[in-house]
Motif scaffolding. Structure first.
Motif, short mmCIF file in Angstrom:
data_model
loop_
_atom_site.label_atom_id
_atom_site.label_comp_id
_atom_site.label_asym_id
_atom_site.label_seq_id
_atom_site.Cartn_x
_atom_site.Cartn_y
_atom_site.Cartn_z
N TRP A 4 0.84 -1.19 0.00
CA TRP A 4 0.00 0.00 0.00
C TRP A 4 0.88 1.25 0.00
O TRP A 4 1.90 1.29 0.67
CB TRP A 4 -0.89 0.03 1.23
N GLU A 6 0.63 5.37 0.75
CA GLU A 6 -0.20 6.43 1.33
C GLU A 6 -0.23 7.63 0.39
O GLU A 6 0.82 8.15 0.00
CB GLU A 6 0.34 6.84 2.70
N ARG A 22 -5.10 5.36 0.86
CA ARG A 22 -3.99 4.52 0.37
C ARG A 22 -4.36 3.89 -0.96
O ARG A 22 -5.55 3.69 -1.26
CB ARG A 22 -3.66 3.42 1.39
N SER A 29 -8.14 2.51 -0.63
CA SER A 29 -8.69 2.27 0.69
C SER A 29 -8.68 3.58 1.48
O SER A 29 -7.72 4.35 1.40
CB SER A 29 -7.86 1.22 1.44
N SER A 31 -9.14 4.68 5.46
CA SER A 31 -9.22 4.14 6.81
C SER A 31 -9.27 5.26 7.83
O SER A 31 -8.88 6.40 7.57
CB SER A 31 -8.02 3.22 7.10
N GLY A 37 -10.25 1.15 11.81
CA GLY A 37 -9.52 0.74 10.61
C GLY A 37 -10.20 1.16 9.32
O GLY A 37 -10.68 2.29 9.19
N GLU A 38 -10.27 0.24 8.37
CA GLU A 38 -10.77 0.59 7.03
C GLU A 38 -12.25 0.93 7.05
O GLU A 38 -13.08 0.19 7.56
CB GLU A 38 -10.51 -0.57 6.07
N ASN A 41 -13.46 0.70 0.70
CA ASN A 41 -12.53 0.06 -0.20
C ASN A 41 -13.13 0.05 -1.60
O ASN A 41 -14.33 -0.21 -1.75
CB ASN A 41 -12.22 -1.38 0.25
#
Length: 227
Positions: A4, A6, A22, A29, A31, A37-38, A41
């Motif tokens: 990934w 950023e 990311r 994604s 997050s 977290g995520e 997506n």
């Protein structure tokens, strides 16, 4: 598989945390800092599309339709609304976080087909509440893809949208027969009760995050009575 990368970060107002965008090859994604977290997506967006397809279905032949989309996200909700609506429609997408809009103007925008480039689209940087609390019967549909649904996750101020006061303001902001469509991570019987108490006719749909598979999400469809 490539790692990934950023692409950017953004602070949610009033200490709501930090969003991070990311990219890994063609996958994106977003997050939230901390245990959640995520949040989003680019491979899982079917329920966001269904929110718009269901919420705008009554407007396919509607002249000069006006629609509010609460939450830019990855652009899938906005793109699906524009897909349904006729050429003379107007769609206002509201997001608190300017960086999220800029991400959608940049590399992230390709995921949903760059809906912000559509001439029918206008952007409101700020709380979607600012568009809805006037209660002036301006909108034919309100699509809320804000936070985690009726229980605010990233910003407690979002709770107004799902409160009896907020629900009443949204009801008044809709034209007769107008539709409120709300995305949620799961069902909420108390929210259904508030919608009905306000005067909405309510239907609850369960949709999947991918066509035919993945997590089950909830779409609340609340139609303002025509009388």
């Amino acid at each position: 598989m490539k790692p990934w990368v950023e692409l950017g970060t953004a602070h949610i107002p009033n200490g709501g945390g930090i969003l991070t965008l990311r990219q890994r090859e063609q996958e994106f994604s977003i997050s939230l800092s901390g245990p959640r977290g995520e949040l989003m997506n680019s491979r899982r967006f079917n329920s966001e599309r269904e929110l718009s397809l269901l919420g705008c279905a009554h407007l396919k032949q509607h002249s000069n339709a006006r629609v509010v989309v609460g939450g830019m996200g990855m652009g899938y909700t906005l793109a699906a609304a524009l897909e349904v609506l006729p050429p003379d429609a107007e769609v206002i997408v509201a997001d608190l976080i300017p960086e999220v809009v800029e991400w959608n103007r940049g590399p992230l925008g390709a995921c949903a087909g760059r809906p912000l480039d559509d001439s029918r689209c206008a952007v409101h940087i700020g709380d979607v509440r600012e568009l809805l609390e006037k209660g002036d019967s301006d909108y034919d549909a309100v699509l809320l893809d804000v936070d985690n649904g009726p229980e605010g996750l990233t910003k407690s101020d979002n709770n107004w949208l799902y409160s009896l006061e907020g629900t009443s303001s949204i009801y008044e902001s809709l034209t007769p027969g107008g539709m409120l469509a709300v995305w949620s991570a799961g069902p909420d019987t108390m929210y259904v009760h508030r919608l009905k108490k306000t005067g909405f006719d309510v239907e609850v749909k369960t949709v999947r995050e991918r066509p035919g598979k993945g997590a089950r999400h909830t779409i609340f469809l609340a139609r303002k009575t025509s009388m």
